[in-house]
Design an enzyme around this catalytic site. Structure first.
Site, mmCIF file in Angstrom:
data_model
loop_
_atom_site.group_PDB
_atom_site.id
_atom_site.type_symbol
_atom_site.label_atom_id
_atom_site.label_comp_id
_atom_site.label_asym_id
_atom_site.label_seq_id
_atom_site.Cartn_x
_atom_site.Cartn_y
_atom_site.Cartn_z
ATOM 1 N N HIS A 195 0.860 -1.190 0.000
ATOM 2 C CA HIS A 195 0.000 0.000 0.000
ATOM 3 C C HIS A 195 0.896 1.240 0.000
ATOM 4 O O HIS A 195 0.737 2.115 -0.830
ATOM 5 C CB HIS A 195 -0.940 -0.001 1.210
ATOM 6 C CG HIS A 195 -1.840 1.210 1.278
ATOM 7 N ND1 HIS A 195 -2.985 1.270 2.020
ATOM 8 C CD2 HIS A 195 -1.742 2.430 0.692
ATOM 9 C CE1 HIS A 195 -3.565 2.468 1.887
ATOM 10 N NE2 HIS A 195 -2.821 3.190 1.086
ATOM 11 N N GLU A 253 0.653 7.956 -3.598
ATOM 12 C CA GLU A 253 1.546 7.567 -2.492
ATOM 13 C C GLU A 253 2.817 8.407 -2.494
ATOM 14 O O GLU A 253 3.295 8.828 -1.442
ATOM 15 C CB GLU A 253 1.877 6.066 -2.570
ATOM 16 C CG GLU A 253 0.666 5.167 -2.293
ATOM 17 C CD GLU A 253 0.091 5.365 -0.895
ATOM 18 O OE1 GLU A 253 0.853 5.365 0.085
ATOM 19 O OE2 GLU A 253 -1.140 5.523 -0.770
ATOM 20 N N LYS A 309 1.747 12.161 -1.495
ATOM 21 C CA LYS A 309 1.320 12.316 -0.094
ATOM 22 C C LYS A 309 2.433 11.932 0.890
ATOM 23 O O LYS A 309 2.683 12.648 1.851
ATOM 24 C CB LYS A 309 0.086 11.449 0.161
ATOM 25 C CG LYS A 309 -0.446 11.549 1.588
ATOM 26 C CD LYS A 309 -1.814 10.866 1.724
ATOM 27 C CE LYS A 309 -2.357 10.932 3.141
ATOM 28 N NZ LYS A 309 -3.666 10.269 3.254
ATOM 29 N N HIS A 310 3.097 10.808 0.642
ATOM 30 C CA HIS A 310 4.055 10.277 1.620
ATOM 31 C C HIS A 310 5.516 10.386 1.163
ATOM 32 O O HIS A 310 6.382 10.790 1.923
ATOM 33 C CB HIS A 310 3.736 8.803 1.908
ATOM 34 C CG HIS A 310 2.358 8.591 2.467
ATOM 35 N ND1 HIS A 310 2.033 8.902 3.761
ATOM 36 C CD2 HIS A 310 1.218 8.104 1.902
ATOM 37 C CE1 HIS A 310 0.749 8.604 3.985
ATOM 38 N NE2 HIS A 310 0.233 8.136 2.867
HETATM 39 P P1 5GP Z 1 -7.291 5.660 7.387
HETATM 40 O O1 5GP Z 1 -7.880 6.887 7.957
HETATM 41 O O2 5GP Z 1 -8.109 4.949 6.374
HETATM 42 O O3 5GP Z 1 -6.631 4.757 8.386
HETATM 43 O O4 5GP Z 1 -6.029 6.176 6.566
HETATM 44 C C1 5GP Z 1 -6.184 6.969 5.428
HETATM 45 C C2 5GP Z 1 -4.828 7.383 4.938
HETATM 46 O O5 5GP Z 1 -4.206 8.272 5.879
HETATM 47 C C3 5GP Z 1 -3.817 6.243 4.806
HETATM 48 O O6 5GP Z 1 -3.949 5.518 3.637
HETATM 49 C C4 5GP Z 1 -2.534 7.012 4.869
HETATM 50 O O7 5GP Z 1 -2.275 7.666 3.678
HETATM 51 C C5 5GP Z 1 -2.825 8.013 5.936
HETATM 52 N N1 5GP Z 1 -2.480 7.481 7.275
HETATM 53 C C6 5GP Z 1 -3.314 6.918 8.189
HETATM 54 N N2 5GP Z 1 -2.659 6.593 9.312
HETATM 55 C C7 5GP Z 1 -1.366 6.945 9.116
HETATM 56 C C8 5GP Z 1 -0.204 6.886 9.917
HETATM 57 O O8 5GP Z 1 -0.195 6.446 11.071
HETATM 58 N N3 5GP Z 1 0.933 7.354 9.357
HETATM 59 C C9 5GP Z 1 0.984 7.874 8.117
HETATM 60 N N4 5GP Z 1 2.153 8.320 7.662
HETATM 61 N N5 5GP Z 1 -0.093 7.959 7.344
HETATM 62 C C10 5GP Z 1 -1.256 7.505 7.817
HETATM 63 P P1 5GP Z 2 -3.902 6.685 1.373
HETATM 64 O O1 5GP Z 2 -4.096 8.170 1.296
HETATM 65 O O2 5GP Z 2 -5.016 6.033 2.051
HETATM 66 O O3 5GP Z 2 -2.527 6.210 1.448
HETATM 67 O O4 5GP Z 2 -4.139 6.157 -0.118
HETATM 68 C C1 5GP Z 2 -5.325 5.637 -0.537
HETATM 69 C C2 5GP Z 2 -5.684 6.301 -1.840
HETATM 70 O O5 5GP Z 2 -5.161 5.529 -2.907
HETATM 71 C C3 5GP Z 2 -7.160 6.401 -2.001
HETATM 72 O O6 5GP Z 2 -7.448 7.577 -2.702
HETATM 73 C C4 5GP Z 2 -7.478 5.202 -2.849
HETATM 74 O O7 5GP Z 2 -8.600 5.378 -3.644
HETATM 75 C C5 5GP Z 2 -6.236 5.069 -3.706
HETATM 76 N N1 5GP Z 2 -5.975 3.674 -4.072
HETATM 77 C C6 5GP Z 2 -5.788 3.236 -5.327
HETATM 78 N N2 5GP Z 2 -5.596 1.909 -5.330
HETATM 79 C C7 5GP Z 2 -5.641 1.508 -4.042
HETATM 80 C C8 5GP Z 2 -5.506 0.242 -3.425
HETATM 81 O O8 5GP Z 2 -5.292 -0.802 -4.042
HETATM 82 N N3 5GP Z 2 -5.607 0.209 -2.077
HETATM 83 C C9 5GP Z 2 -5.821 1.332 -1.332
HETATM 84 N N4 5GP Z 2 -5.908 1.200 -0.009
HETATM 85 N N5 5GP Z 2 -5.970 2.541 -1.891
HETATM 86 C C10 5GP Z 2 -5.886 2.626 -3.232
#
Ligand code: 5GP
Ligand code: 5GP
Length: 230
Positions: free
Chosen positions: A65, A119, A122-123
């Site tokens: 991910h 990814e 954002k990261h």
């Molecule tokens: P969710 O709120 O679904 O757990 O996370 C949504 C998104 O917020 C994640 O896919 C990731 O991009 C970011 N995120 C959530 N928790 C963490 C964390 O503990 N550390 C970091 N670096 N990103 C996070």
């Molecule tokens: P996060 O901000 O949670 O790291 O990243 C999740 C984002 O990547 C969301 O916008 C989600 O729609 C997109 N995304 C695309 N492909 C995937 C996948 O295979 N798994 C997840 N968790 N997110 C995906």
């Protein structure tokens, strides 16, 4: 003599000033990474459903991910550098491995590029003080190679068969095989059962080795969770 002093003064300013600026930008720095892998079966069997990538159904294995810079206090930086957009040409040598190990499951179907771009922006941009764009993706691929989560689980008799397993046995089997305690994130299948969704491992700032997690994310699984098939 005056001229010499003045030029020394200018030279020392030139040396000091950049370090002052880079010190202030280190507010965007980080302490460690979460390396997060997702189980495709648990992304796909929710109410939201999933779409296979344009390249076809991914392997029945954990997929990457992301590699997320984090602070020891549990907070994290994001979207750190708008001047460094995702640039596919910097990772052309990695694309075959990326398609295999970092498949996208979001709808509509895509090649994966939109996921990787998200990814990175954002990261990944928050780890630029340590690794560049190519190294960021290479590091994640190397970590995936080094951590065979599915192998760790199946060796312990924990199979993606839709049955329930204790969270403790899942954690222990990964710790046993990989050497570090993982953090397990659950989501819910279409009927509302708690299931194994993502596994977090912690990685040192250089991206080279796993470490024990300085802090775990929040959230909770049940004591028994499902491991759906894919
Ligand atoms: P969710 O709120 O679904 O757990 O996370 C949504 C998104 O917020 C994640 O896919 C990731 O991009 C970011 N995120 C959530 N928790 C963490 C964390 O503990 N550390 C970091 N670096 N990103 C996070
Ligand atoms: P996060 O901000 O949670 O790291 O990243 C999740 C984002 O990547 C969301 O916008 C989600 O729609 C997109 N995304 C695309 N492909 C995937 C996948 O295979 N798994 C997840 N968790 N997110 C995906």
């Amino acid at each position: 003599m005056k001229i010499l002093q003045a030029s020394l003064c200018v030279i020392s300013l030139l040396v000091i000033l950049p370090s002052v600026f880079s010190a202030s930008s280190s507010s965007e720095d980080f302490d460690f990474f979460y390396f997060v892998q997702q189980w495709p079966g648990s992304y796909c069997d929710t109410q939201k459903k999933c779409c296979y990538p344009t390249t076809g159904k991914p392997a029945a294995d954990f997929g990457i991910h992301g590699l997320w810079p984090n602070y020891k206090d549990g907070t994290y930086p994001s979207n750190c550098d708008e001047t460094k957009p995702f640039d596919k040409s910097t990772i052309s040598d990695l694309l075959t491995s990326m398609k295999k190990s970092w498949p996208t499951l979001a709808c509509p179907s895509g090649s994966g590029e939109a996921f990787w771009e998200h990814e990175w922006e954002k990261h990944g941009t928050c780890s630029e003080s340590v690794i560049d764009q190519h190294e960021y993706f290479q590091t994640a691929l190397n970590l995936k190679q080094k951590t065979n989560l599915l192998g760790a689980l199946t060796r312990a008799g924990i199979n993606p068969d839709g049955k329930s397993y204790s969270l403790e046995s899942i954690r222990d089997s990964i710790k046993e095989s990989i050497g570090f305690t993982p953090w397990v994130e659950c989501n819910r299948d279409g009927s509302g059962n708690s299931q194994l969704y993502q596994v977090y491992l912690c990685v040192d700032r250089s991206g080279s080795g796993l470490i024990e997690c300085p802090v775990f994310p929040h959230g909770k699984c049940g004591a028994e969770i499902e491991f759906p098939s894919f």
